[in-house]
Design a protein around this motif. Structure first.
Motif, PDB file in Angstrom:
ATOM      1  N   HIS A  72      45.053  52.849  35.160  1.00 38.80           N
ATOM      2  CA  HIS A  72      44.230  51.987  36.001  1.00 38.80           C
ATOM      3  C   HIS A  72      42.882  51.746  35.328  1.00 38.80           C
ATOM      4  O   HIS A  72      41.970  52.559  35.428  1.00 38.80           O
TER       5      HIS A  72
ATOM      6  N   ALA B 174      39.822  49.122  35.254  1.00 39.16           N
ATOM      7  CA  ALA B 174      39.196  47.997  35.936  1.00 39.16           C
ATOM      8  C   ALA B 174      38.146  47.380  35.029  1.00 39.16           C
ATOM      9  O   ALA B 174      37.123  48.004  34.746  1.00 39.16           O
TER      10      ALA B 174
ATOM     11  N   THR C 169      35.230  45.306  34.900  1.00 41.20           N
ATOM     12  CA  THR C 169      34.411  45.012  36.071  1.00 41.20           C
ATOM     13  C   THR C 169      32.930  44.840  35.779  1.00 41.20           C
ATOM     14  O   THR C 169      32.385  45.474  34.874  1.00 41.20           O
TER      15      THR C 169
ATOM     16  N   LEU D 137      32.444  49.284  42.096  1.00 40.71           N
ATOM     17  CA  LEU D 137      33.572  49.866  41.377  1.00 40.71           C
ATOM     18  C   LEU D 137      33.105  50.916  40.378  1.00 40.71           C
ATOM     19  O   LEU D 137      33.781  51.929  40.160  1.00 40.71           O
TER      20      LEU D 137
END
Length: 209
Positions: free
Chosen positions: A29, A31, A33, A38
């Motif tokens: 996972h 991200a 971002t 987050l």
């Protein structure tokens, strides 16, 4: 449940190659971002970077709330952090590329132009070079000896030699990696360093500082 890794998106040119390398290293996972929320919730943080210190600094600081989120996550919560190339240089107090620009100040020191002490040495420092551990790499077993890919004209000069985890030689010693507590930065590009780089990223995914 897979740990969430925040790969900071501030326009860095090596963003997607770092993403692909993290996935190749086993990250489930990741991200990509620019959302401070987050970053605050991430279990690991990666800051990529290529180009000029000042330009990267401007873009990172222009994201509302991002610096506060990084400081909360990395300095307060002590989430494992990896800075790559300019992402490593931004750990310094300031960079001296095209003027003086304030860095994060997480590891004391400055970023200076590589001096050409040998006419046969080219700047930028570009290509494959050895990475050698220093006596101060301590418990930061992310860094191992090997050969990595470098591309930079400026280099990090830490105030405290104990923050230097690895060196390389390009007409003299250059810092290849810095480390302090839960913070590690590498001047080389693990995403371009083939098996050596993937091994480093794999260790980062498993690191419990």
């Amino acid at each position: 449940m897979a740990e969430a890794i925040a790969l900071i998106d501030y326009g860095a040119g090596n963003l997607h190659s770092v993403y692909n390398a993290l996935k190749a290293a086993g990250a489930q996972h990741v991200a990509v971002t620019a959302d401070p929320k987050l970053v605050r919730g991430a279990k690991r943080v990666v800051l990529p970077g290529v180009g000029a210190f000042g330009a990267c600094r401007k873009e990172l600081w222009s994201i509302p709330g991002m610096i506060d989120a990084l400081e909360e996550s990395v300095l307060q919560k002590r989430v494992p952090f990896l800075g790559i190339c300019v992402g490593m240089q931004l750990l310094a107090d300031r960079g001296l590329e095209h003027g003086s620009h304030k860095g994060l100040g997480w590891i004391g020191g400055e970023v200076h132009l590589i001096e050409r002490t040998d006419p046969h040495i080219r700047v930028p420092h570009m290509g494959w070079n050895d990475v050698g551990l220093t006596p101060h790499h301590g418990d930061h077993d992310l860094i191992d000896e090997g050969e990595a890919y470098f591309l930079h004209s400026y280099h990090f000069v830490p105030e405290d030699g104990h923050d230097i985890a690895a060196m390389t030689d390009h007409g003299g010693g250059l810092v290849a990696a810095v480390a302090r507590d839960n913070i590690v930065g590498v001047q080389f590009h693990p995403e371009k360093s083939q098996a050596y780089g993937i091994d480093l990223l794999r260790r980062f995914l498993e690191w419990r500082p």
